[in-house]
Motif scaffolding. Structure first.
Motif, mmCIF file in Angstrom:
data_model
loop_
_atom_site.group_PDB
_atom_site.id
_atom_site.type_symbol
_atom_site.label_atom_id
_atom_site.label_comp_id
_atom_site.label_asym_id
_atom_site.label_seq_id
_atom_site.Cartn_x
_atom_site.Cartn_y
_atom_site.Cartn_z
ATOM 1 N N VAL A 692 11.750 -7.151 4.546
ATOM 2 C CA VAL A 692 10.633 -6.686 3.718
ATOM 3 C C VAL A 692 10.625 -5.165 3.605
ATOM 4 O O VAL A 692 10.309 -4.615 2.555
ATOM 5 N N SER A 693 10.992 -4.508 4.683
ATOM 6 C CA SER A 693 10.982 -3.042 4.634
ATOM 7 C C SER A 693 11.991 -2.533 3.611
ATOM 8 O O SER A 693 11.677 -1.691 2.778
ATOM 9 N N HIS A 697 11.014 -0.594 0.307
ATOM 10 C CA HIS A 697 11.560 0.763 0.230
ATOM 11 C C HIS A 697 12.255 0.952 -1.123
ATOM 12 O O HIS A 697 11.994 1.909 -1.855
ATOM 13 N N ALA A 769 5.122 7.645 -0.415
ATOM 14 C CA ALA A 769 4.384 6.403 -0.299
ATOM 15 C C ALA A 769 4.626 5.858 1.074
ATOM 16 O O ALA A 769 5.708 5.923 1.601
ATOM 17 N N HIS A 770 3.632 5.395 1.604
ATOM 18 C CA HIS A 770 3.757 4.859 2.927
ATOM 19 C C HIS A 770 3.211 3.448 2.866
ATOM 20 O O HIS A 770 2.068 3.230 2.567
ATOM 21 N N THR A 771 4.042 2.560 3.109
ATOM 22 C CA THR A 771 3.607 1.191 3.066
ATOM 23 C C THR A 771 3.673 0.647 4.467
ATOM 24 O O THR A 771 4.626 0.876 5.168
ATOM 25 N N SER A 772 2.697 -0.010 4.822
ATOM 26 C CA SER A 772 2.748 -0.527 6.165
ATOM 27 C C SER A 772 2.105 -1.880 6.230
ATOM 28 O O SER A 772 1.129 -2.165 5.583
ATOM 29 N N ASN A 773 2.677 -2.675 6.984
ATOM 30 C CA ASN A 773 2.120 -3.995 7.150
ATOM 31 C C ASN A 773 2.464 -4.479 8.531
ATOM 32 O O ASN A 773 3.605 -4.478 8.930
ATOM 33 N N GLY A 774 1.505 -4.827 9.230
ATOM 34 C CA GLY A 774 1.798 -5.418 10.524
ATOM 35 C C GLY A 774 1.357 -6.854 10.466
ATOM 36 O O GLY A 774 0.208 -7.142 10.213
ATOM 37 N N ALA A 775 2.241 -7.726 10.644
ATOM 38 C CA ALA A 775 1.852 -9.125 10.624
ATOM 39 C C ALA A 775 2.370 -9.793 11.877
ATOM 40 O O ALA A 775 3.552 -10.031 12.016
ATOM 41 N N GLU B 4 7.599 -6.924 10.813
ATOM 42 C CA GLU B 4 6.840 -5.709 10.582
ATOM 43 C C GLU B 4 7.347 -5.007 9.341
ATOM 44 O O GLU B 4 8.532 -4.964 9.073
ATOM 45 N N LEU B 5 6.393 -4.514 8.628
ATOM 46 C CA LEU B 5 6.755 -3.788 7.419
ATOM 47 C C LEU B 5 6.286 -2.353 7.582
ATOM 48 O O LEU B 5 5.119 -2.112 7.831
ATOM 49 N N ASP B 6 7.184 -1.467 7.480
ATOM 50 C CA ASP B 6 6.841 -0.088 7.757
ATOM 51 C C ASP B 6 7.789 0.808 6.955
ATOM 52 O O ASP B 6 8.940 0.961 7.307
ATOM 53 N N VAL B 7 7.289 1.331 5.880
ATOM 54 C CA VAL B 7 8.167 2.058 4.960
ATOM 55 C C VAL B 7 7.550 3.395 4.593
ATOM 56 O O VAL B 7 6.343 3.493 4.419
#
Lengths: 778, 357
Positions: A692-693, A697, A769-775, B4-7
């Motif tokens: 996903v990163s 990205h 842009a900073h995208t973040s997702n913690g799942a 984890e998604l971290d961009v």
């Protein structure tokens, strides 16, 4: 036929290999507008085709010009089987419809495919010839300017601020049509992308019509949102503030330093910002026909003769609070008086909604800030009776706006500034929220107002600003003076919110969330006066998280983080790095979120941003150390110093992006039009693209690239008020799939550096842009 | 399981040169994080390890996405995906094409084919360069070779134009292409003492004086093939050793010049005929592919080693070669002066470069 659209396909480059046998491509282009399609010749066996086509001419109504995007499809010709699509380019021609914006779209634009991303570039030329059409009953609103910026754009001055405009259009979401079961994901994505382009075009046109009705010629603080309601449809809605703007002519820009005695309009204190001198005539009648020539060369005596009785307020209202010589101070004097006068003319509370999406106001304009007002409601989407009609949603928003209005009244205020609306949709639950800052707009207006302050006690105010007008800028929705405390506070408040989240996550019923969120808002607000924004946004995110819904999108937070980053960097890295802007797309995690990790994430964002800032600084110090030594540490963002490096070697124009409404150290000389684009990206090879990163990205980098290319094609070199929102992200790791939707908006501008003119240097400002997702799975 | 998604994506692509180097060196993300931590990145940025990790991840991902562009550097300047300041672009390209000379030394003269690629494991463990890094360097060699193979004109300029490399680096690549094309033997044990730079120098000499391109710039195809006609003419030099009178005369001329000037005079006098025969024989056999590939090994075995065992100093050798080649002019019966000079000019500088421990 009031308009002729002309398009020319010049060339392509870096095309992908479509024919494995020869490692080449036989590309041709389809140019489509409305129902008319033209094709270029096939340019055989080349990855860098030179079509050099004729001008394709589309004769269309200006209504269509506003609604439809120009659709350019690049295909690979195949003799035996169907032609393969390489990708598409959608061009919003709206900027060409306004005489003051761009005149031509010309340049390399990335060819985009919803599955493969950017696949080469295409060089196009697009022009529009508009015939004057004075039909009174026209459905188009060509020429109305749109600005995302929530203040009066820099090279304009407001003659009149008319007030709140809103519109909403609904359509069936192609993703949920029956046909979607049989068509490819690509076709479905493209149908969706095209529909959204159409809908936002239609929305802009309708808003434009409303503005024309009100007598304005521009929309400032234009905020467009998409609600992907799923089965029940796709809603595109927008709010804004209708204004009558006048461009400050370029000669005035250049020569404004000398005061003129005969012409009031030249009586400006600073080049670059229009300021109306006291006594400038403000036509109080129907404003439209007069505005064009009002200010250019009237002598004072003449102008007084045109004044209406109500305009005597102007003199007394001329700001005493230090107009100074500061350009930004001077600039807003115009709108102030215009607005005030207009308000006295038609009392504000008689309006449907005394709301303003603007966040920056001149000193002295806001006399009192009542406090934050917010309203929420939870709706169930499957209860909509006729989903294809906008009425239901209109009614929902009506309700909320009324509530906001009454909140404001309860605070003894008559207007709401910095007003914004947002939604969160999770399956069948839709949470609508609106917020703004209740304010009293002028002392004069206070006297006229019928409300007494006793009302305050009748309702519990959510939060009261006791600071008065000096603090206006730190208010809801305004990024200007949040300062470092904002960053600091986020770190404190995040764990706190999370604790509260845990204790209430047992609430079973959605109905309870609305009052609870109010409670939470109140509680949080009382923690710190300067951090309302943070709390609001966090709590908004929280409400949805509580509902145990699989995924929710909290786009508000993105706005906040973007702002806090720019501020942070301003404070921290001002010496060598200009304002580093950030857009954060925050994707709220899956069910049963570990809230404490959420808190960590918040703080780690800030940490990471710090690190990035340091990285930049380190890089810059190496190259510009002499520069840095020479400069004293400036305070605040506006003085950020940049190094002047000459990038003459670059063949691609540098385009800056910033969520701010201005570019520090530079002067915006032209607004080229609004950028409003919507992208869908889908992948069926998630693992191969780096998870996903990696997927996101790439996607975000591509979105940036496309925004930059479109801005450059319009002739601009920056995007201000840039925002990236409405990021829907869905992943299915088991199927190796992911899909993401991003909407970007901003104002394309052309700027020149204040210091320069001798050097052409452009140092790139970073927008990140900073995208973040913690799942975390259970 | 947790995903984890971290961009972090910048409008202007954020690059850290040190991290780029770590990536080029083939480190994994966790390795790179450790190295950065040891280098004090945490103190410098007041960050924690987790953030450093995600920063490193971001940058590695960016580099990975850039890699496709870097393979055809001319695209870097006009691509739209990344907004990279020009000085960073140059840095990215130059660093991407830089290679370890230890590695290049191993591959030198080998066919740039799949077979060699399989040997990269061995080279990696031998040189201590990460396999990933070896692969990159090898692919670069192969890629440059493939591109310039089909181009006309001077080799170095072609490389520079197509890969936007600095002059020094372009020359090194020219040497690699030249060696891969001519397939010189470089792997023998006796040649192990020679570094990549030695060979690169020799290659430069050969390219400048012996190739087709050295005579005619407008030749078709790759101009690093040696000029056939010249190699053929070299056979005429045999007269220098076959004609007894000429050989004696040559020897006496050289001895007269060098008497008292070099320390190893007597050894020189004794081995003159052998040395001269060796050089002329090498020259006369260059038309055969096999002998041509053995050029360097022959030079070492037949010339460098005898001199070394007699303990010639580099100064002695220089003087000897100077007079050895110039005194031929005084031989009246010798009529291949031009060929001789062209041959000896290159051989002389190659031997001097190769004459070390």
């Amino acid at each position: 036929m009031p308009g002729k659209l002309k398009a020319k396909i010049v060339a392509g480059r870096h095309l992908p290999v479509m024919d494995r046998a020869s490692d080449l491509t036989d590309a041709f282009v389809e140019v489509k507008f409305g129902n008319t399609t033209f094709k270029t010749d096939v340019y055989p066996k080349s990855l860098n085709p030179q079509w050099n086509s004729e001008w394709f001419k589309f004769e269309v109504d200006d209504e269509d010009l506003q609604d439809e995007p120009l659709q350019i499809t690049v295909l690979d010709h195949d003799t035996y089987s169907a032609n393969d699509a390489i990708g598409k380019v959608y061009i919003d021609i709206d900027p060409l419809l306004c005489s003051e914006a761009a005149t031509v779209i010309s340049g390399w634009l990335p060819i985009y495919d919803t599955i493969h991303g950017i696949r080469g570039e295409i060089n196009v030329l697009v022009k529009v010839d508009l015939f004057n059409d004075l039909n009174r009953f026209r459905q188009s609103s060509c020429g109305v300017k749109f600005f995302c910026t929530t203040s009066i754009p820099r090279c304009y001055r407001a003659i009149m601020v008319h007030g709140f405009v809103e519109e909403l259009v609904v359509n069936e979401d192609p993703e949920y049509q029956w046909i979607d079961r049989i068509r490819t994901p690509r076709a479905s994505n493209e149908a969706r992308q095209r529909l959204i382009f159409l809908m936002s075009g239609e929305l802009q046109r309708k808003i434009g019509l409303k503005v024309l009705e009100m007598g304005g010629n521009a929309v400032v603080g234009y905020l467009q949102c998409f609600d992907l309601e799923g089965e029940s449809g796709l809603v595109v809605r927008a709010i804004g503030t209708a204004c009558t703007l006048e461009k400050i002519s370029s000669t005035l820009l250049a020569t404004a330093t000398h005061p003129s005695n005969s012409s009031p309009s030249k009586d400006m204190k600073e080049p670059g910002f229009g300021e109306e001198a006291p006594g400038v005539p403000l036509s109080s009648g129907p404003p439209t026909p007069l505005r064009a020539q009002t200010f250019s060369s009237f002598s004072p005596s003449k102008s007084y003769s045109r004044q209406s009785s109500s305009s005597d307020t102007e003199l007394s209202l001329t700001p005493k609070t230090g107009m100074g010589s500061g350009g930004s101070a001077g600039k807003e004097a115009g709108p102030l008086k215009a607005l005030l006068r207009q308000q006295t003319q038609s009392a504000l509370e008689q309006r449907e909604y005394p709301f303003f999406t603007l966040t920056a106001f001149p000193p002295g304009f806001l006399l009192h800030v009542g406090g934050v007002v917010s309203a929420r409601s939870v709706k169930l989407l499957d209860r909509i009776h006729n989903p294809d009609e906008p009425e239901t949603r209109d009614a929902w928003w009506e309700e909320i706006r009324q509530e906001i209005k009454s909140h404001a009244k309860a605070l003894g205020c008559h207007a709401v500034v910095g007003y914004s609306e947002s939604t969160s949709i999770c399956e069948e639950v839709c949470i609508l929220s609106a917020s703004g800052t209740a304010a009293i707009l002028s002392s004069r207006f206070m006297q006229d107002g019928p409300l007494d302050t006793e009302h305050r006690l009748s309702r519990q105010p959510l939060c009261v600003f006791s600071t008065g007008s000096e603090r206006v800028e730190g208010d809801m929705g305004s990024s200007a003076s949040l300062g470092q405390q904002g960053v600091f506070f986020l770190l404190i408040s995040a764990p706190f919110v999370c604790d509260s989240l845990k204790c209430c996550s047992t609430h079973p019923s959605i109905i309870h969330f609305t009052p609870f969120s109010f409670f939470l808002c109140y509680f949080l607000f009382s923690l710190s006066l300067c951090c309302v924004v943070v709390c609001m946004y966090l709590s908004a995110g929280f409400v949805t998280a509580c509902a145990h819904i699989s995924m929710c999108v909290c786009s508000c937070l993105s706005v906040f983080v973007s702002e806090c980053l720019s501020i942070y960097v301003c404070v921290c890295v001002c010496a060598c790095v200009c304002v580093r802007s950030c857009v954060c797309v925050y994707v709220c995690p899956a069910p049963s979120v570990d809230y404490s990790s959420f808190a960590d994430r918040c703080s780690s964002w800030i940490e990471q941003l710090k690190l990035k800032a340091h990285t930049i600084r380190r890089g810059s110090v190496k190259t510009t150390s002499s520069m840095e030594k020479a400069s004293p540490l400036p305070e605040g963002r506006s003085r950020s110093l940049r190094s002047n490096r000459s990038y003459s070697g670059s063949s691609v124009a540098v385009v800056k992006m910033t969520p701010l409404s201005f570019i520090p150290g530079a002067k915006i000389i032209k607004y080229l039009g609004i950028i409003n684009m919507f992208f869908i990206r889908e992948t069926t090879s998630l693992r191969e693209e780096g998870g996903v990163s990696g997927f996101l990205h790439t996607f975000i980098a591509e979105v940036f690239a496309m925004v930059r290319a479109h801005v450059a094609a319009l002739g601009g070199n920056a995007v201000v008020s840039y925002s990236m929102k409405e990021c829907v992200f869905m992943e299915n790791p088991n199927k190796n799939q992911a899909q993401c939707l991003i909407n970007v908006s901003g104002d394309a501008v052309m700027f020149v550096r204040e210091s320069e003119l001798e050097s052409t240097s452009v140092q790139t400002q970073s927008a990140t842009a900073h995208t973040s997702n913690g799942a975390e799975g259970t | 399981m947790s995903t984890e998604l971290d961009v972090f994506v910048g409008n202007t692509t954020v690059l850290d040169e040190d991290v780029y180097q770590l990536w080029l060196d083939g480190h994994t993300v966790s390795d790179a994080v450790r190295i950065r931590m040891e280098a004090g990145a945490l103190q410098e940025c007041e960050a924690n390890a987790e953030i450093l990790h995600s920063d490193t991840m971001d940058q590695f991902r960016t580099f990975q996405m850039c890699e496709r562009l870097l393979q055809s550097p001319s695209k870097v300047a006009n691509q739209l995906l990344f907004q990279i300041p020009p000085h960073h672009q140059t840095m990215l390209i130059e660093r991407y094409y830089e290679f370890d000379s230890v590695f290049a030394r191993e591959v030198l003269g080998k066919k740039l084919s799949k077979g060699t690629k399989k040997d990269l494991d061995d080279i990696s463990s031998k040189t201590g360069i990460a396999l990933k890094c070896c692969r990159r360097q090898f692919d670069n060699f192969k890629h440059v070779f493939k591109v310039v193979e089909e181009l006309k004109g001077p080799l170095v300029e072609n490389i520079q134009r197509h890969f936007l490399l600095s002059d020094v680096l372009a020359r090194d690549y020219a040497a690699i292409v030249f060696f891969a094309n001519s397939r010189f033997e470089t792997g023998k044990r006796k040649l192990q003492y020679l570094s990549f730079q030695d060979f690169a120098f020799c290659a430069g000499q050969l390219i400048s004086y012996w190739t087709v391109g050295a005579v005619d710039n407008m030749m078709e195809d790759l101009n690093v093939d040696l000029e056939k006609e010249f190699l053929h003419d070299l056979k005429d030099l045999k007269v220098l050793v076959n004609d007894k009178d000429m050989l004696d005369q040559h020897k006496s001329l050289v001895c007269a010049q060098l008497r008292g000037k070099i320390k190893v005079f007597s050894e020189m006098e004794a081995s003159f005929k052998n040395l001269s025969r060796a050089l002329v024989n090498i020259a006369s056999k260059l038309t055969h592919t096999k002998d041509f590939r053995d050029l360097f090994i022959d030079l070492v075995e037949k010339f460098v080693e005898p001199c070394r065992s007699d303990k010639w100093t580099i100064g002695d050798l220089r003087l000897f070669l100077k007079h050895y080649s110039s005194s031929v002019r005084m031989l009246e019966a010798f009529r291949h002066q031009v060929i001789w000079d062209r041959y000896m000019g290159v051989i002389q500088s190659c031997i001097l470069k190769m004459y070390h421990d």
